[in-house]
Design a protein around this motif. Structure first.
Motif, PDB file in Angstrom:
ATOM      1  N   GLY A 181       0.809  -1.217   0.000  1.00  0.00           N
ATOM      2  CA  GLY A 181       0.000   0.000   0.000  1.00  0.00           C
ATOM      3  C   GLY A 181       0.834   1.255   0.000  1.00  0.00           C
ATOM      4  O   GLY A 181       2.061   1.216  -0.121  1.00  0.00           O
ATOM      5  N   THR A 182       0.160   2.373   0.169  1.00  0.00           N
ATOM      6  CA  THR A 182       0.804   3.682   0.056  1.00  0.00           C
ATOM      7  C   THR A 182       1.456   4.143   1.354  1.00  0.00           C
ATOM      8  O   THR A 182       2.313   5.014   1.331  1.00  0.00           O
ATOM      9  CB  THR A 182      -0.224   4.753  -0.350  1.00  0.00           C
ATOM     10  OG1 THR A 182      -1.190   4.884   0.706  1.00  0.00           O
ATOM     11  CG2 THR A 182      -0.928   4.399  -1.647  1.00  0.00           C
ATOM     12  N   SER A 186      -5.021   6.874   5.017  1.00  0.00           N
ATOM     13  CA  SER A 186      -6.219   6.589   4.214  1.00  0.00           C
ATOM     14  C   SER A 186      -5.901   5.583   3.107  1.00  0.00           C
ATOM     15  O   SER A 186      -6.619   5.504   2.115  1.00  0.00           O
ATOM     16  CB  SER A 186      -6.778   7.883   3.621  1.00  0.00           C
ATOM     17  OG  SER A 186      -5.805   8.502   2.788  1.00  0.00           O
ATOM     18  N   ASP A 187      -4.839   4.812   3.290  1.00  0.00           N
ATOM     19  CA  ASP A 187      -4.412   3.821   2.313  1.00  0.00           C
ATOM     20  C   ASP A 187      -5.585   2.916   1.930  1.00  0.00           C
ATOM     21  O   ASP A 187      -6.192   2.290   2.800  1.00  0.00           O
ATOM     22  CB  ASP A 187      -3.276   2.991   2.918  1.00  0.00           C
ATOM     23  CG  ASP A 187      -2.701   2.001   1.941  1.00  0.00           C
ATOM     24  OD1 ASP A 187      -3.464   1.176   1.405  1.00  0.00           O
ATOM     25  OD2 ASP A 187      -1.483   2.045   1.718  1.00  0.00           O
ATOM     26  N   PRO A 188      -5.930   2.828   0.647  1.00  0.00           N
ATOM     27  CA  PRO A 188      -7.092   2.026   0.228  1.00  0.00           C
ATOM     28  C   PRO A 188      -6.995   0.552   0.611  1.00  0.00           C
ATOM     29  O   PRO A 188      -8.001  -0.046   0.981  1.00  0.00           O
ATOM     30  CB  PRO A 188      -7.123   2.187  -1.303  1.00  0.00           C
ATOM     31  CG  PRO A 188      -6.294   3.377  -1.605  1.00  0.00           C
ATOM     32  CD  PRO A 188      -5.313   3.526  -0.483  1.00  0.00           C
ATOM     33  N   LEU A 189      -5.802  -0.036   0.529  1.00  0.00           N
ATOM     34  CA  LEU A 189      -5.649  -1.447   0.876  1.00  0.00           C
ATOM     35  C   LEU A 189      -6.043  -1.683   2.324  1.00  0.00           C
ATOM     36  O   LEU A 189      -6.821  -2.584   2.635  1.00  0.00           O
ATOM     37  CB  LEU A 189      -4.204  -1.907   0.638  1.00  0.00           C
ATOM     38  CG  LEU A 189      -3.900  -3.343   1.063  1.00  0.00           C
ATOM     39  CD1 LEU A 189      -4.613  -4.328   0.138  1.00  0.00           C
ATOM     40  CD2 LEU A 189      -2.407  -3.596   1.068  1.00  0.00           C
ATOM     41  N   THR A 191      -7.655   0.504   4.377  1.00  0.00           N
ATOM     42  CA  THR A 191      -9.014   0.979   4.631  1.00  0.00           C
ATOM     43  C   THR A 191     -10.037  -0.070   4.187  1.00  0.00           C
ATOM     44  O   THR A 191     -10.969  -0.380   4.934  1.00  0.00           O
ATOM     45  CB  THR A 191      -9.273   2.317   3.888  1.00  0.00           C
ATOM     46  OG1 THR A 191      -8.343   3.287   4.362  1.00  0.00           O
ATOM     47  CG2 THR A 191     -10.670   2.823   4.146  1.00  0.00           C
ATOM     48  N   ASN A 192      -9.838  -0.637   3.003  1.00  0.00           N
ATOM     49  CA  ASN A 192     -10.769  -1.647   2.495  1.00  0.00           C
ATOM     50  C   ASN A 192     -10.725  -2.939   3.309  1.00  0.00           C
ATOM     51  O   ASN A 192     -11.684  -3.710   3.268  1.00  0.00           O
ATOM     52  CB  ASN A 192     -10.501  -1.929   1.014  1.00  0.00           C
ATOM     53  CG  ASN A 192     -10.877  -0.765   0.129  1.00  0.00           C
ATOM     54  OD1 ASN A 192     -11.665   0.091   0.504  1.00  0.00           O
ATOM     55  ND2 ASN A 192     -10.277  -0.698  -1.063  1.00  0.00           N
TER      56      ASN A 192
END
Length: 196
Positions: A181-182, A186-189, A191-192
């Motif tokens: 991830g980033t 708020s990293d999408p990986l 967060t999801n």
């Protein structure tokens, strides 16, 4: 489930669920922290660790060493004194300002003592305050993600409990000891996967 009940259950050989680790985390925040010494932003981790020999223990870590009430201080993981990460994790230096976050306080001594093998299941509570807005979540910061993934590289199976108390395998969030991830909050990986 209180922290004492969690420790007793683990001592009796019971495997704690994410819900039980969450209850123990809430108990610790409500009953074991000194409100006058707990900063607005902090993290608290409750965990069960099993070393490579099959010996299990209940663990707690809090990012602020002054936060636990005097009578509970000895029940929390101590400050990390090492400047570098354990060799098995890929080593490298710790961020001096983040090495005493709750996740790292729990994982660092476990990596150093357990060596290769074992497991840790952990529930992280994180509270931050920015611009007068308080955010509560289970999102490990990037430095703690490095500790989590470093533990995986040490051969320790790490399971994280997300905000819905669902188990998430750290191995799915890591690649060769480094977080995927980033790295942002708020990293999408992440967060999801249910951490924010």
């Amino acid at each position: 489930m209180t922290c004492d009940q969690a420790a007793q259950a683990v001592a009796e050989g019971k495997e704690l669920t994410c819900e039980e680790l969450d209850q123990a985390n809430k108990d610790a925040r409500k009953n074991e922290l000194d409100n006058d010494n707990t900063p607005e932003g902090f993290a608290l981790t409750t965990a069960v660790g099993t070393n490579k020999n099959g010996v299990s223990g209940f663990m707690k870590g809090v990012s602020s060493g002054d936060a636990p009430k005097k009578e509970f201080k000895n029940g929390y993981a101590p400050a990390v004194k090492a400047k570098t990460r354990p060799d098995c994790s890929g080593a490298g230096g710790y961020d001096a300002q983040r090495k005493n976050d709750s996740e790292t306080k729990v994982l660092d001594p476990f990596m150093r003592s357990a060596g290769s093998g074992g497991s840790v299941t952990m529930k992280v509570y994180h509270r931050s305050v920015a611009g007068g807005v308080t955010t509560e979540d289970e999102m490990p910061c990037i430095s703690c993600r490095k500790s989590i993934c470093g533990a995986e590289k040490c051969g320790i199976t790490v399971t994280l409990c997300n905000k819905n108390n669902e188990k998430v395998k750290a191995a799915d969030m890591c690649d060769d000891g480094k977080p995927k991830g980033t790295g942002s909050t708020s990293d999408p990986l992440w967060t999801n996967a249910g951490f924010a």
